[in-house]
Design a protein around this motif. Sequence first.
Motif, PDB file in Angstrom:
ATOM      1  N   ALA A 145      58.045  56.973  33.031  1.00  0.00           N
ATOM      2  CA  ALA A 145      57.879  55.844  33.954  1.00  0.00           C
ATOM      3  C   ALA A 145      59.131  54.974  34.003  1.00  0.00           C
ATOM      4  O   ALA A 145      59.450  54.390  35.049  1.00  0.00           O
ATOM      5  N   VAL A 178      60.915  54.215  39.940  1.00  0.00           N
ATOM      6  CA  VAL A 178      60.673  52.904  40.540  1.00  0.00           C
ATOM      7  C   VAL A 178      59.199  52.746  40.884  1.00  0.00           C
ATOM      8  O   VAL A 178      58.705  51.631  41.059  1.00  0.00           O
ATOM      9  N   ARG A 179      58.490  53.873  40.981  1.00  0.00           N
ATOM     10  CA  ARG A 179      57.048  53.831  41.211  1.00  0.00           C
ATOM     11  C   ARG A 179      56.415  55.086  40.617  1.00  0.00           C
ATOM     12  O   ARG A 179      56.924  56.189  40.805  1.00  0.00           O
ATOM     13  N   ASN A 236      53.372  57.486  40.824  1.00  0.00           N
ATOM     14  CA  ASN A 236      52.277  57.848  41.719  1.00  0.00           C
ATOM     15  C   ASN A 236      51.114  58.503  40.988  1.00  0.00           C
ATOM     16  O   ASN A 236      49.955  58.336  41.385  1.00  0.00           O
ATOM     17  N   GLY A 259      45.364  55.053  44.214  1.00  0.00           N
ATOM     18  CA  GLY A 259      45.262  53.598  44.266  1.00  0.00           C
ATOM     19  C   GLY A 259      43.858  53.068  44.473  1.00  0.00           C
ATOM     20  O   GLY A 259      43.663  51.849  44.533  1.00  0.00           O
ATOM     21  N   ARG A 298      49.985  47.679  33.126  1.00  0.00           N
ATOM     22  CA  ARG A 298      51.422  47.549  32.914  1.00  0.00           C
ATOM     23  C   ARG A 298      51.794  48.168  31.570  1.00  0.00           C
ATOM     24  O   ARG A 298      51.008  48.104  30.632  1.00  0.00           O
ATOM     25  N   ARG A 300      51.346  51.474  35.298  1.00  0.00           N
ATOM     26  CA  ARG A 300      50.683  51.140  36.555  1.00  0.00           C
ATOM     27  C   ARG A 300      50.680  52.321  37.530  1.00  0.00           C
ATOM     28  O   ARG A 300      51.089  52.203  38.691  1.00  0.00           O
ATOM     29  N   SER A 301      50.197  53.453  37.060  1.00  0.00           N
ATOM     30  CA  SER A 301      50.126  54.633  37.919  1.00  0.00           C
ATOM     31  C   SER A 301      49.038  54.464  38.972  1.00  0.00           C
ATOM     32  O   SER A 301      47.990  53.861  38.722  1.00  0.00           O
ATOM     33  N   ALA A 302      49.268  55.030  40.157  1.00  0.00           N
ATOM     34  CA  ALA A 302      48.278  54.959  41.233  1.00  0.00           C
ATOM     35  C   ALA A 302      47.154  55.968  41.039  1.00  0.00           C
ATOM     36  O   ALA A 302      46.095  55.841  41.654  1.00  0.00           O
ATOM     37  N   GLY A 325      56.379  60.592  40.510  1.00  0.00           N
ATOM     38  CA  GLY A 325      56.632  59.324  41.177  1.00  0.00           C
ATOM     39  C   GLY A 325      57.909  59.378  41.985  1.00  0.00           C
ATOM     40  O   GLY A 325      58.372  60.447  42.387  1.00  0.00           O
ATOM     41  N   ARG A 362      65.257  57.214  45.102  1.00  0.00           N
ATOM     42  CA  ARG A 362      64.218  57.185  46.141  1.00  0.00           C
ATOM     43  C   ARG A 362      63.744  58.575  46.535  1.00  0.00           C
ATOM     44  O   ARG A 362      63.172  58.764  47.608  1.00  0.00           O
TER      45      ARG A 362
END
Length: 335
Positions: A105, A109-110, A112, A148, A187, A190-192, A252, A257
């Motif tokens: 993680a 940046v995110r 998923n 999510g 946190r 914070r995986s979706a 993720g 990006r």
Amino acid sequence: MKIRIRSSNTLVGRAVLAAVQSEPDFDVVEQGADVVLDTGCVPAGIEAVTSALEAGEHWVDLCWQRAWAESIAELDAVAKEKGRAVVVSAGAFCGLTDPFVRSAADQMVRVNEVQLGLAVGSGSGLDSGSMGQFLAGRERTIRMLIGGEWSEREFYGDRRAFGFPPPVGDLFGGNADCADLFAFTQRPVRSASVRLTVAPPSGLAERGARTFLSWVRRGWIKSPEERPEKVMGWIDRLGGTKPSALAIAVRGIGSTRLPLEMRFGFVPPVERPEVLSVAPALETLRSLAADPVPGAGPCSGRVERTALSERLRRGGVEIVEGDLGGWRRPVPATS
């Protein structure tokens, strides 16, 4: 560090006790302990943990039930007031998985999706206590965060293939619950989406497991969680020769990006699958001895990945990493 053991007569419990006794910096005592280590699979309960805090003891347990990991937050204020730590789910789930998921993680940046897989190997697999926990969940749906959104999923439902590292390979399995399904939605990960797939060691064993559960749901078999050894023996007879394995896939968006996937696989010796719980338990105790951050919650941010990896390898665990292209060669042990 002085450790008071609340031991259970299970494979993992006996192995953890023996490992603690062999550590030169740990002393097993009956009274005057710095920390209580509960090696049982069933939650000891809020009252037992509160008693330990009142006695000035830290608390560590290996129970991987999600409801227990969620409920322990009610003792966070008390633990901080006492200057003590309450660390639950310090075995394979979440003690082993957490440092690897967090390291992945950190490069995204995110996050998923966090996919976890447990291959119940032939001739070894889960110990009786863990199998009993798994079977006890059959009467409940599993609350999962997927894309999510929270949804209720059927126990051992959503049949799917999961890619384990060699020599295990792809196996079919279904939904199971564990503390990670709560911990990795918080946190800093914070995986979706977070899922756990439990897979028997062969296609025949997987079909047999689904037939078995259908009989249980029809009432033809009563209380299988009270006879986990028989269930394990039955799966073993239907299985092949594949070992147990634990696998993690974190997907993720990377810093560039672009989609990023990081995989981690753990294949223990066939005769000692319990090392997947023993190693993180010992590293959790060492973290408390070095930096006992007060508070109560699941084993998150307590174990350092490098130290855990070294202990796992010393226990004979083969660690394999991978990415979007699949599994790579095993990571060699450091000298």
